[in-house]
Design an enzyme around this catalytic site. Sequence first.
Site: not given
Length: 254
Positions: A88-89, A144, A214, A216
Amino acid sequence: MSFRLKMEQTAKSKQSPIILALDFPFERPENRKTLFSRAESVLDAAHPYLCAVKFNHHLVLPLGTFDGVQKLVKKVHDFGLMAIMDCKVNDIGSTNQVIAEYYYAAGFDALIANPFIGWEEGLKPIFDVAKKLQRGVILLVYMSHKGATEGYGQTIIDAETGQKAPQYVSFAKKALKLEADGAVVGATYPEKIKEVYKILGEKTPIYSPGIGVQGGEIKSALEAGAHYLIVGRVIVSSENPAESAKKISELARL
Ligand code: XMP
């Protein structure tokens, strides 16, 4: 060949859209070897049911990029799978460039970046390095977790159009315009996947994490337009990772 195409071909030949998130709970640093062996054995067990493996800080921090993780990336490639770094830069361009160079040097086929940083002196250096090395960049569009509503879900004045728009819609349009190799939208928000799919169509594939723990669901994420499902704890923490991965890949085919 582009990362996007490689992913498509791998998913087709493996008959699986499942990307394993190879995440383990905290382990005392002196037990790093145990962690490495556990990662190896999950890969050995689950690889027939996957198209890619996604790494995160869970392994990079304790094992190191060029000691442990690079060996695991090689193993992933030996199984004919793609390796994605979920870093996740999210920094300034000069730093992002070095982050990307190191992860690509370790063998990663693609990395995940955060579009909040913008293009100039943000994403551009990452895309430049990726293009030079023929690797992929996947952009976050809607995360998410519950708090995603506060950032990705807020209403903004779009910098380009001057119009009010949901942040994630603006990010989805950006992913398309920048020709990103993928867009991440949480499986926990199938209605958002549907909306993003309307923007991206088949041009930019949707990567969807958040299956299982989570909340989903495989079916609703795929029906909404997700191309790939990222699954971690449901497989990694199961008593039988091979069985869990097999079951999930079968459900994804229905
Ligand atoms: P679980 O165990 O919940 O793991 O299946 C999910 C994995 O995916 C990561 N994750 C995300 N990565 N955007 C991302 O780029 C997201 O919205 C997102 N949500 C979860 C998480 O860190 C873990 O590795």
